[in-house]
Design a protein around this motif. Structure first.
Motif, PDB file in Angstrom:
ATOM      1  N   ALA A 199       4.613 -28.752  23.656  1.00 22.96           N
ATOM      2  CA  ALA A 199       5.785 -28.195  24.051  1.00 22.96           C
ATOM      3  C   ALA A 199       6.872 -28.940  22.996  1.00 22.96           C
ATOM      4  O   ALA A 199       7.774 -29.676  23.725  1.00 22.96           O
ATOM      5  N   ALA A 200       6.800 -28.743  22.057  1.00 20.08           N
ATOM      6  CA  ALA A 200       7.215 -29.586  20.778  1.00 20.08           C
ATOM      7  C   ALA A 200       7.217 -28.780  19.529  1.00 20.08           C
ATOM      8  O   ALA A 200       6.512 -27.824  19.322  1.00 20.08           O
ATOM      9  N   GLY A 201       7.855 -29.406  18.603  1.00 16.48           N
ATOM     10  CA  GLY A 201       7.683 -28.676  17.138  1.00 16.48           C
ATOM     11  C   GLY A 201       6.358 -28.838  16.680  1.00 16.48           C
ATOM     12  O   GLY A 201       5.709 -28.155  15.932  1.00 16.48           O
ATOM     13  N   TYR A 202       5.681 -30.219  17.108  1.00 13.91           N
ATOM     14  CA  TYR A 202       4.296 -30.490  16.507  1.00 13.91           C
ATOM     15  C   TYR A 202       3.743 -31.365  17.583  1.00 13.91           C
ATOM     16  O   TYR A 202       4.183 -31.825  18.585  1.00 13.91           O
ATOM     17  N   SER A 203       2.382 -31.060  17.506  1.00 13.71           N
ATOM     18  CA  SER A 203       1.319 -31.772  18.412  1.00 13.71           C
ATOM     19  C   SER A 203       0.311 -32.404  17.586  1.00 13.71           C
ATOM     20  O   SER A 203      -0.121 -31.801  16.363  1.00 13.71           O
ATOM     21  N   VAL A 204       0.234 -33.882  17.945  1.00 17.55           N
ATOM     22  CA  VAL A 204      -0.936 -34.440  17.198  1.00 17.55           C
ATOM     23  C   VAL A 204      -2.220 -34.456  18.245  1.00 17.55           C
ATOM     24  O   VAL A 204      -2.156 -34.881  19.117  1.00 17.55           O
TER      25      VAL A 204
ATOM     26  N   GLU B 262      -7.966 -36.894  13.810  1.00 15.91           N
ATOM     27  CA  GLU B 262      -6.813 -36.049  14.366  1.00 15.91           C
ATOM     28  C   GLU B 262      -6.219 -35.125  13.441  1.00 15.91           C
ATOM     29  O   GLU B 262      -6.432 -35.206  12.290  1.00 15.91           O
ATOM     30  N   VAL B 263      -5.552 -33.891  13.957  1.00 16.46           N
ATOM     31  CA  VAL B 263      -4.837 -33.060  12.974  1.00 16.46           C
ATOM     32  C   VAL B 263      -3.258 -32.938  13.812  1.00 16.46           C
ATOM     33  O   VAL B 263      -3.156 -33.279  14.694  1.00 16.46           O
ATOM     34  N   ARG B 264      -2.743 -32.844  12.959  1.00 11.05           N
ATOM     35  CA  ARG B 264      -1.254 -32.287  13.305  1.00 11.05           C
ATOM     36  C   ARG B 264      -0.895 -30.778  13.152  1.00 11.05           C
ATOM     37  O   ARG B 264      -1.203 -30.334  12.151  1.00 11.05           O
ATOM     38  N   VAL B 265      -0.352 -30.252  14.209  1.00  8.61           N
ATOM     39  CA  VAL B 265      -0.244 -28.916  14.263  1.00  8.61           C
ATOM     40  C   VAL B 265       1.245 -28.331  14.473  1.00  8.61           C
ATOM     41  O   VAL B 265       1.901 -29.035  15.408  1.00  8.61           O
TER      42      VAL B 265
ATOM     43  N   GLY C 227      -0.570 -22.430  16.694  1.00  3.05           N
ATOM     44  CA  GLY C 227       0.229 -22.963  15.473  1.00  3.05           C
ATOM     45  C   GLY C 227      -0.684 -23.053  14.151  1.00  3.05           C
ATOM     46  O   GLY C 227      -1.648 -22.520  14.082  1.00  3.05           O
ATOM     47  N   VAL C 228       0.109 -24.110  13.117  1.00  2.00           N
ATOM     48  CA  VAL C 228      -0.644 -23.694  11.938  1.00  2.00           C
ATOM     49  C   VAL C 228      -0.774 -25.232  11.559  1.00  2.00           C
ATOM     50  O   VAL C 228      -0.168 -26.058  11.910  1.00  2.00           O
ATOM     51  N   VAL C 229      -1.894 -25.877  11.254  1.00  2.00           N
ATOM     52  CA  VAL C 229      -2.084 -27.035  10.568  1.00  2.00           C
ATOM     53  C   VAL C 229      -1.450 -27.672   9.695  1.00  2.00           C
ATOM     54  O   VAL C 229      -1.246 -26.928   8.844  1.00  2.00           O
ATOM     55  N   ASP C 230      -0.649 -28.644   9.980  1.00  2.00           N
ATOM     56  CA  ASP C 230       0.238 -29.240   9.043  1.00  2.00           C
ATOM     57  C   ASP C 230      -0.374 -30.302   8.163  1.00  2.00           C
ATOM     58  O   ASP C 230       0.148 -30.817   7.119  1.00  2.00           O
ATOM     59  N   ALA C 231      -1.024 -31.161   9.002  1.00  2.00           N
ATOM     60  CA  ALA C 231      -1.552 -32.425   8.330  1.00  2.00           C
ATOM     61  C   ALA C 231      -2.848 -32.842   9.004  1.00  2.00           C
ATOM     62  O   ALA C 231      -3.268 -32.563  10.023  1.00  2.00           O
TER      63      ALA C 231
ATOM     64  N   ASP D  44      15.193 -35.444  20.837  1.00  2.00           N
ATOM     65  CA  ASP D  44      14.636 -35.553  19.507  1.00  2.00           C
ATOM     66  C   ASP D  44      13.714 -36.893  19.448  1.00  2.00           C
ATOM     67  O   ASP D  44      14.155 -37.827  19.918  1.00  2.00           O
ATOM     68  N   VAL D  45      12.372 -36.545  19.166  1.00  2.00           N
ATOM     69  CA  VAL D  45      11.522 -37.727  19.031  1.00  2.00           C
ATOM     70  C   VAL D  45      10.925 -37.837  17.724  1.00  2.00           C
ATOM     71  O   VAL D  45      10.710 -36.831  16.892  1.00  2.00           O
ATOM     72  N   GLU D  46      10.410 -39.036  17.443  1.00  2.00           N
ATOM     73  CA  GLU D  46       9.728 -39.034  15.878  1.00  2.00           C
ATOM     74  C   GLU D  46       8.447 -38.134  15.798  1.00  2.00           C
ATOM     75  O   GLU D  46       7.548 -38.051  16.764  1.00  2.00           O
ATOM     76  N   THR D  47       8.309 -37.314  14.719  1.00  2.00           N
ATOM     77  CA  THR D  47       7.161 -36.712  14.498  1.00  2.00           C
ATOM     78  C   THR D  47       6.044 -37.237  14.122  1.00  2.00           C
ATOM     79  O   THR D  47       5.889 -38.332  13.512  1.00  2.00           O
TER      80      THR D  47
END
Length: 327
Positions: free
Chosen positions: A100-105, A30-33, A68-72, A20-23
């Motif tokens: 290789a994670a729940g989110y990528s920035v 930048e974008v978060r996906v 993935g889907v752009v989240d922020a 578990d790492v901080e999102t």
């Protein structure tokens, strides 16, 4: 968020873990996906193994490619928009937040829209394989994909990831495509990608088969220059460009005089060092081809994030198609 990470380089089973790492939050530009699929490339395991660089600072989440889907979005980002499906490339290049994670920035420039009817599997296969293929077809020439119309392209290893997209992109540009493979099974994959002629390079008359199809190959997309040098030179001629995108255990000896007599040339391709304008051209072609339905997913083998070690070992052992990690 859950992420696969490594803090030092080495064998997959010794250095990879899921933690578990901080999102992360996106910064300016930048974008978060939210990642729905993470594609594994040979360069991913080679980097993790320490073959291409040093240990990471603190930690590294691997994998360059994903979907993935752009989240922020961060400050100054107009596109892509929150909620848009996208494919990612070079996500872990100079960036600890690979796919290789729940989110990528990552920089917005490394994100492209995924056509509405395209499956996640296609988005995760783009990036390094397809963009490398596009650059191999453009480098050393005019840089105009339209110049390939009516030309003949030879793709070495047409069942591989780069080979698959080199076939599809060359056909998309209007070229005739010959490809070499090592088995009937791989030949069927190359035919499905659209190759006009498939040759088993292990057959003694491989050169004759290619020459029976064309007396001049304009461009060769090459995965193993040393192993294929004799065949390449046998079908090369004035203006032939051999684009080499993979290395080998031993550097091949280049017969300079034979290249001079043929008036052929070699261009070496490593996506991570491609000049920005050339990278943009290759990405734009890949995006256009995907949008027009000209590109198809590779055969997919899925792993869960908790099976990250097995996923890396599969690619390291030469898995055919695409290994996909689903967070």
């Amino acid at each position: 968020m859950k992420a696969a990470i490594y803090r030092r380089t080495g064998p997959a089973a010794e250095v990879l873990s899921v933690e578990d790492v901080e999102t992360p939050e996106p910064g300016p530009g930048e974008v978060r996906v939210r990642i729905t699929g993470s594609g594994v490339n040979p360069t991913d395991w080679k980097t993790r193994a320490g073959l291409t660089g040093q240990d990471p600072e603190d930690f590294q989440i691997p994998h360059q490619d994903g979907v993935g889907v752009v989240d922020a979005v961060g400050e100054g980002v107009d596109t892509p928009a929150v909620g848009e499906r996208v494919w990612l490339f070079l996500s872990a290049f100079g960036n600890r937040y690979g796919t290789a994670a729940g989110y990528s920035v990552l920089p917005a420039a490394h994100v492209r829209p995924l056509p509405g009817d395209a499956p996640d599997e296609l988005g995760a296969c783009l990036g390094v394989p397809a963009v490398t293929a596009a650059h191999c077809l453009l480098v050393g020439g005019s840089g105009d994909r339209g110049a390939l119309a009516g030309r003949t392209v030879l793709v070495a290893g047409g069942a591989g990831a780069v080979g698959h997209y080199a076939i599809e992109l060359a056909k998309h540009a209007g070229a005739r495509v010959v490809t070499t493979v090592s088995s009937d099974e791989k030949g069927e994959l190359a035919r499905a990608a659209g190759a006009d002629l498939v040759v088993n390079y292990r057959e003694p008359n491989a050169v004759d088969q290619v020459k029976g199809f064309t007396d001049h190959v304009d461009r060769i997309v090459e995965v193993a220059l040393g192993a294929n040098l004799e065949l390449d030179l046998a079908v090369a001629g004035a203006g032939t460009v051999i684009a080499v995108y993979a290395n080998e255990p031993d550097d091949p000896v280049i017969p300079t005089r034979r290249f001079m007599v043929a008036n052929a040339s070699i261009s070496y391709v490593l996506l991570y060092g491609v000049p920005d304008d050339q990278l943009r051209a290759a990405v734009a072609w890949t995006a256009d081809a995907a949008g027009s339905g000209a590109l198809s997913p590779l055969p997919i083998t899925r792993y869960g994030l908790d099976d990250i070690v097995a996923a890396h070992e599969a690619v390291e052992n030469g898995a055919v198609g695409k290994v996909l990690v689903v967070p």
